[in-house]
Design a protein around this motif. Structure first.
Motif, PDB file in Angstrom:
ATOM      1  N   THR A  42      12.764 -17.029  15.475  1.00 52.70           N
ATOM      2  CA  THR A  42      11.968 -17.068  16.664  1.00 52.70           C
ATOM      3  C   THR A  42      12.034 -17.554  18.055  1.00 52.70           C
ATOM      4  O   THR A  42      13.216 -18.593  18.174  1.00 52.70           O
ATOM      5  CB  THR A  42      10.605 -17.416  16.368  1.00 52.70           C
ATOM      6  OG1 THR A  42      11.452 -19.031  15.527  1.00 52.70           O
ATOM      7  CG2 THR A  42      10.017 -17.101  14.817  1.00 52.70           C
ATOM      8  N   PHE A  43      11.679 -17.319  19.107  1.00 54.41           N
ATOM      9  CA  PHE A  43      12.125 -18.063  20.382  1.00 54.41           C
ATOM     10  C   PHE A  43      11.230 -19.307  19.960  1.00 54.41           C
ATOM     11  O   PHE A  43       9.996 -18.979  20.721  1.00 54.41           O
ATOM     12  CB  PHE A  43      11.557 -17.004  21.487  1.00 54.41           C
ATOM     13  CG  PHE A  43      12.921 -15.675  20.991  1.00 54.41           C
ATOM     14  CD1 PHE A  43      13.609 -15.714  22.132  1.00 54.41           C
ATOM     15  CD2 PHE A  43      12.467 -14.536  20.765  1.00 54.41           C
ATOM     16  CE1 PHE A  43      14.623 -14.684  21.767  1.00 54.41           C
ATOM     17  CE2 PHE A  43      13.207 -13.141  21.132  1.00 54.41           C
ATOM     18  CZ  PHE A  43      14.564 -13.415  21.281  1.00 54.41           C
ATOM     19  N   ARG A 250      10.935  -5.272  17.968  1.00 55.57           N
ATOM     20  CA  ARG A 250      11.046  -6.837  16.949  1.00 55.57           C
ATOM     21  C   ARG A 250      10.690  -7.885  17.134  1.00 55.57           C
ATOM     22  O   ARG A 250       9.696  -8.180  16.211  1.00 55.57           O
ATOM     23  CB  ARG A 250      12.108  -6.977  15.769  1.00 55.57           C
ATOM     24  CG  ARG A 250      13.433  -7.782  16.179  1.00 55.57           C
ATOM     25  CD  ARG A 250      14.473  -8.012  15.246  1.00 55.57           C
ATOM     26  NE  ARG A 250      15.358  -6.573  14.854  1.00 55.57           N
ATOM     27  CZ  ARG A 250      16.267  -6.436  15.042  1.00 55.57           C
ATOM     28  NH1 ARG A 250      16.722  -7.331  14.071  1.00 55.57           N
ATOM     29  NH2 ARG A 250      16.912  -5.580  14.615  1.00 55.57           N
ATOM     30  N   TRP A 251      10.299  -8.493  18.502  1.00 54.60           N
ATOM     31  CA  TRP A 251       9.861  -9.405  19.075  1.00 54.60           C
ATOM     32  C   TRP A 251       8.854  -9.136  19.853  1.00 54.60           C
ATOM     33  O   TRP A 251       7.957 -10.789  20.525  1.00 54.60           O
ATOM     34  CB  TRP A 251      10.819 -10.915  19.251  1.00 54.60           C
ATOM     35  CG  TRP A 251      12.112 -11.110  17.881  1.00 54.60           C
ATOM     36  CD1 TRP A 251      12.170 -11.965  17.176  1.00 54.60           C
ATOM     37  CD2 TRP A 251      13.465 -10.551  17.784  1.00 54.60           C
ATOM     38  NE1 TRP A 251      12.755 -11.932  16.790  1.00 54.60           N
ATOM     39  CE2 TRP A 251      13.505 -11.405  16.389  1.00 54.60           C
ATOM     40  CE3 TRP A 251      14.210  -9.787  18.785  1.00 54.60           C
ATOM     41  CZ2 TRP A 251      15.523 -10.878  16.848  1.00 54.60           C
ATOM     42  CZ3 TRP A 251      15.497  -9.270  18.417  1.00 54.60           C
ATOM     43  CH2 TRP A 251      16.165  -9.737  17.434  1.00 54.60           C
ATOM     44  N   LEU A 252       8.442  -8.357  20.429  1.00 56.84           N
ATOM     45  CA  LEU A 252       7.104  -7.894  20.894  1.00 56.84           C
ATOM     46  C   LEU A 252       6.326  -8.661  20.228  1.00 56.84           C
ATOM     47  O   LEU A 252       5.292  -8.964  21.215  1.00 56.84           O
ATOM     48  CB  LEU A 252       6.615  -6.573  21.024  1.00 56.84           C
ATOM     49  CG  LEU A 252       8.099  -5.954  21.298  1.00 56.84           C
ATOM     50  CD1 LEU A 252       6.983  -3.688  21.103  1.00 56.84           C
ATOM     51  CD2 LEU A 252       8.254  -5.613  22.936  1.00 56.84           C
ATOM     52  N   SER A 253       5.466  -9.380  18.882  1.00 55.25           N
ATOM     53  CA  SER A 253       4.103  -9.537  18.750  1.00 55.25           C
ATOM     54  C   SER A 253       4.507 -11.647  18.850  1.00 55.25           C
ATOM     55  O   SER A 253       3.960 -11.972  18.806  1.00 55.25           O
ATOM     56  CB  SER A 253       3.699  -9.569  17.899  1.00 55.25           C
ATOM     57  OG  SER A 253       4.999  -9.597  16.809  1.00 55.25           O
ATOM     58  N   ASP A 254       6.078 -12.134  19.080  1.00 55.18           N
ATOM     59  CA  ASP A 254       6.138 -13.175  19.227  1.00 55.18           C
ATOM     60  C   ASP A 254       5.670 -13.904  20.191  1.00 55.18           C
ATOM     61  O   ASP A 254       5.310 -13.829  21.240  1.00 55.18           O
ATOM     62  CB  ASP A 254       8.253 -13.567  18.850  1.00 55.18           C
ATOM     63  CG  ASP A 254       8.605 -15.040  19.452  1.00 55.18           C
ATOM     64  OD1 ASP A 254       8.527 -15.013  18.541  1.00 55.18           O
ATOM     65  OD2 ASP A 254       8.112 -15.814  19.933  1.00 55.18           O
ATOM     66  N   ASP A 255       4.936 -14.554  19.499  1.00 54.11           N
ATOM     67  CA  ASP A 255       3.929 -15.749  20.527  1.00 54.11           C
ATOM     68  C   ASP A 255       4.670 -16.306  22.091  1.00 54.11           C
ATOM     69  O   ASP A 255       3.915 -15.583  22.940  1.00 54.11           O
ATOM     70  CB  ASP A 255       3.724 -17.287  19.451  1.00 54.11           C
ATOM     71  CG  ASP A 255       2.539 -17.411  19.631  1.00 54.11           C
ATOM     72  OD1 ASP A 255       1.704 -15.614  18.834  1.00 54.11           O
ATOM     73  OD2 ASP A 255       2.650 -18.056  18.172  1.00 54.11           O
ATOM     74  N   LYS A 261       6.159 -11.581  28.710  1.00 50.60           N
ATOM     75  CA  LYS A 261       5.623 -10.443  29.362  1.00 50.60           C
ATOM     76  C   LYS A 261       4.564 -10.761  30.426  1.00 50.60           C
ATOM     77  O   LYS A 261       4.208 -10.404  31.548  1.00 50.60           O
ATOM     78  CB  LYS A 261       4.787  -9.770  28.033  1.00 50.60           C
ATOM     79  CG  LYS A 261       5.925  -8.588  27.426  1.00 50.60           C
ATOM     80  CD  LYS A 261       5.550  -7.768  26.733  1.00 50.60           C
ATOM     81  CE  LYS A 261       4.474  -8.427  25.682  1.00 50.60           C
ATOM     82  NZ  LYS A 261       4.167  -7.871  24.248  1.00 50.60           N
ATOM     83  N   LYS A 262       3.345 -12.120  29.786  1.00 49.64           N
ATOM     84  CA  LYS A 262       2.425 -12.100  30.883  1.00 49.64           C
ATOM     85  C   LYS A 262       3.105 -12.770  32.352  1.00 49.64           C
ATOM     86  O   LYS A 262       2.086 -12.738  33.762  1.00 49.64           O
ATOM     87  CB  LYS A 262       1.574 -13.368  29.784  1.00 49.64           C
ATOM     88  CG  LYS A 262      -0.051 -12.482  29.125  1.00 49.64           C
ATOM     89  CD  LYS A 262      -0.205 -13.557  28.425  1.00 49.64           C
ATOM     90  CE  LYS A 262      -1.188 -12.940  27.691  1.00 49.64           C
ATOM     91  NZ  LYS A 262      -2.412 -13.720  26.545  1.00 49.64           N
ATOM     92  N   ALA A 263       3.960 -14.018  31.617  1.00 49.08           N
ATOM     93  CA  ALA A 263       4.448 -14.155  33.604  1.00 49.08           C
ATOM     94  C   ALA A 263       4.639 -13.377  34.479  1.00 49.08           C
ATOM     95  O   ALA A 263       4.720 -13.454  34.982  1.00 49.08           O
ATOM     96  CB  ALA A 263       5.832 -15.436  32.956  1.00 49.08           C
ATOM     97  N   PHE A 264       5.407 -11.937  33.902  1.00 46.71           N
ATOM     98  CA  PHE A 264       6.285 -11.124  34.581  1.00 46.71           C
ATOM     99  C   PHE A 264       4.886  -9.944  35.023  1.00 46.71           C
ATOM    100  O   PHE A 264       5.557 -10.046  36.328  1.00 46.71           O
ATOM    101  CB  PHE A 264       7.242  -9.984  34.108  1.00 46.71           C
ATOM    102  CG  PHE A 264       8.591 -10.889  34.020  1.00 46.71           C
ATOM    103  CD1 PHE A 264       9.577 -11.466  35.047  1.00 46.71           C
ATOM    104  CD2 PHE A 264       9.053 -12.213  33.087  1.00 46.71           C
ATOM    105  CE1 PHE A 264      10.437 -11.821  35.121  1.00 46.71           C
ATOM    106  CE2 PHE A 264      10.660 -12.934  32.878  1.00 46.71           C
ATOM    107  CZ  PHE A 264      11.550 -12.718  34.350  1.00 46.71           C
TER     108      PHE A 264
END
Length: 291
Positions: A42-43, A250-255, A261-264
């Motif tokens: 997890t990130f 596999r981490w596309l749904s990680d919070d 993604k929103k930042a970029f």
């Protein structure tokens, strides 16, 4: 005839069967552990985003988002340089980096097909300025018949170079193929009888004085210390070759990946690309176009 008592003893096979079973169990446990650990990544709120060290504009873009946009989404960004693009993609697929920004979707397609990485291009970030450079001529119309022109040797970028020449009416490609996938063999009409040679993008700047012209990314010629005034044509870059924010599938749904993604995707990034005077970005990374 003398008969001797004897016994035929069959070699016991069960120890080998047990050993084989143990090896299978161990391999299964190792595989389960590997998969479980890789999926358990997890990130945190500090995310490493990859860029190619030779492409300084990419680092500046990540730094801009890190300083001016990411804090509004509750994350911190760290620009991470790794020159080998395939190893960088592997690192993203394995969760060592949160994302990478260096590649367009067609290069990514080649890498994924060759290496079976689980990667997803989530959104376009910018378009690489592409240009035709020459040490010998001052404009595209000055190139003589039979001129030797260097194009990229990889499929994805060679297609972009040849499509560029077709879009400005300097050659014709086989109409039965998708232009962005074109290779030299797909040239149908070459009215100037230009001689095309393949070369790695990174070596083009050093080879420029030995050919009539070269077609590649402005960033690579900048990195090779080739002055911009050696560029004889800078055509618009097509959206289909826009560089993408690429994330491990596999981490596309990680919070925190969602926040990344929103930042970029924040419109301030495209506005900065339009207005910046940073010489490492201006004329190198351009805003994403409508087409």
């Amino acid at each position: 005839m003398t008969h001797h008592d004897f016994e035929i003893r069959q070699k016991k096979k069960w120890p080998w069967a047990v050993a084989a079973l143990v090896l299978v169990v161990i391999a299964g446990i190792a595989w389960f552990t590997f998969v479980h650990q890789s999926r358990a990544v997890t990130f945190g709120s500090t995310l490493k985003v990859h860029f190619e060290p030779a492409m300084a504009g990419e680092a500046r873009l990540i730094e801009y988002v890190a300083q001016h946009i990411a804090p509004d989404y509750g994350i911190k960004l760290e620009a991470a340089g790794l020159q080998d693009p395939v190893q960088a993609d592997r690192a993203v697929a394995e969760g060592q980096y949160a994302a990478t920004v260096y590649q367009h979707q067609w290069w990514l397609k080649q890498v994924v097909e060759a290496n079976k990485f689980e990667l997803t291009a989530t959104q376009p970030l910018f378009q690489w300025a592409f240009g035709i450079y020459s040490d010998r001529y001052r404009s595209i119309s000055d190139l003589p018949p039979g001129a030797v022109i260097v194009v990229p040797n990889d499929g994805a970028n060679q297609g972009q170079a040849l499509w560029l020449l077709q879009r400005i009416g300097l050659l014709t490609l086989d109409p039965s193929i998708e232009p962005r996938t074109a290779r030299l063999r797909d040239i149908k009409d070459n009215p100037h009888q230009w001689v095309f040679k393949e070369l790695d993008l990174l070596t083009m700047p050093r080879a420029l004085n030995s050919v009539d012209a070269a077609i590649g990314y402005v960033s690579q010629f900048d990195a090779g210390k080739v002055p911009r005034d050696k560029g004889i044509l800078f055509p618009p870059a097509p959206r289909t070759f826009a560089s993408q924010l690429v994330i491990g599938t596999r981490w596309l749904s990680d919070d925190n990946i969602i926040r990344l993604k929103k930042a970029f995707a924040d419109p301030r990034l495209q506005q900065w690309l339009k207005q910046t005077q940073d010489p490492l970005v201006k004329g190198v990374l351009v805003p994403v176009s409508a087409e």
